[in-house]
Design an enzyme around this catalytic site. Sequence first.
Site, PDB file in Angstrom:
ATOM      1  N   ALA A 140      -0.184  -1.110   1.735  1.00 41.84           N
ATOM      2  CA  ALA A 140      -0.997  -0.813   2.921  1.00 41.84           C
ATOM      3  C   ALA A 140      -1.027  -2.021   3.853  1.00 41.84           C
ATOM      4  CB  ALA A 140      -2.390  -0.353   2.509  1.00 41.84           C
ATOM      5  N   ASP A 207       5.381   7.716  -6.698  1.00 44.05           N
ATOM      6  CA  ASP A 207       4.997   6.960  -5.504  1.00 44.05           C
ATOM      7  C   ASP A 207       5.204   5.471  -5.733  1.00 44.05           C
ATOM      8  OD1 ASP A 207       3.716   6.876  -2.807  1.00 44.05           O
ATOM      9  OD2 ASP A 207       2.214   5.706  -3.885  1.00 44.05           O
ATOM     10  N   LYS A 211       7.935   2.621  -3.905  1.00 45.18           N
ATOM     11  CA  LYS A 211       7.540   1.310  -3.384  1.00 45.18           C
ATOM     12  C   LYS A 211       8.398   0.186  -3.970  1.00 45.18           C
ATOM     13  CE  LYS A 211       2.781   2.803  -2.597  1.00 45.18           C
ATOM     14  NZ  LYS A 211       1.362   2.720  -3.033  1.00 45.18           N
TER      15      LYS A 211
END
Length: 360
Positions: A140, A207, A211
């Site tokens: 993020a 997920d 990354k």
Amino acid sequence: AGLIGNTLLQQLRQQKEYLRQEQHINLNLVALANSKKMRFELDGLDIDQDKDALLATGETSEVTQFIARMKELNLPNSIFVDCTASNIAIGHYEDILNASISIATPNKIANSDSFAQYQKLKQAALIHGVKFLYETNVGAGLPVINTLKDLQNSGDKIHKIEGVLSGTLSYIFNTFDGTTPFSEVVKEAKAKGFTEPDPRDDLNGMDVARKILILAREVGWPLEPDQVQVENILPGPCLLANSVDDFFIALEQSNDVFQQKIQEAQQAGKKLCFIAQLDNGEAKVKLESVDQSHPFYTLRGSDNMIAFTTERYKNQPLVIRGPGAGADVTAAGVFAEVISVRRFLGQSSSKFNLKSPQKP
């Protein structure tokens, strides 16, 4: 508009006067879209209005038309901001970059597709003198990708990367201590909004795999998605359940599996962490036990942590820690990338034109 896109609008609204007066930057939102409506205003949309008001007079949204109109305007210093998590605009990225329009996005899909596609997008941005920015793909708002680039650009050599890269899985395994059944911990995480509607979308590790794949490519290892080794931590009945309710029934019946894992870890003075690792060109995602000497042992809540072991940080890794999910920090990361385009262009005073499709 989607949560991240709407939060970005709020941040733009709050900071516009500071940027104009203190940084001599005038951000001009010339287009906005969600799945239903889109609107263009060459002189700029009034960002003091909320997103519903901005799109109230819009036309029917269609991504191909949106991008065609954006290219026709041919405005200088344009930035396309994709705040969606879908692939609706991904197939247009190369076309957008070829039109000399920069892209900033938290969307991981483009960078975790084939390596050839990843290369095409990087090359298109380089050839046309624009930026393809995606810091928020990993961690993020945490400075993960930029730190990795700075290390490499300054001549350091990356030996190993380890990361707890999912706020959801960090919360689940930081909370699970054996006193509460694993299924109840997952239910609590779902109730608090940490998980996807179907928690298997988090627990399957895919997920996290996307990354670590992106980080591998940033290091220079040309891995494909199927080359990331992902440990399946869910028993078969949980994976095969036909609904979320059935999944939780199967997970409750599998509590003993996870109870054994946590007991073995605690007896060894360790804790469980869901870790992504990149070492010697191999990427792995798995549930591991770490002892008190490991940086991840101190993790709490839903924090992310990334440890870079490099030639310079050989004996003690460089560690980045903080919130790795959430609309505020993700939108702030995208916002920072928008501002960084001004620095890239090397202009002390610029009018920037933003185009942003968003989720409903």
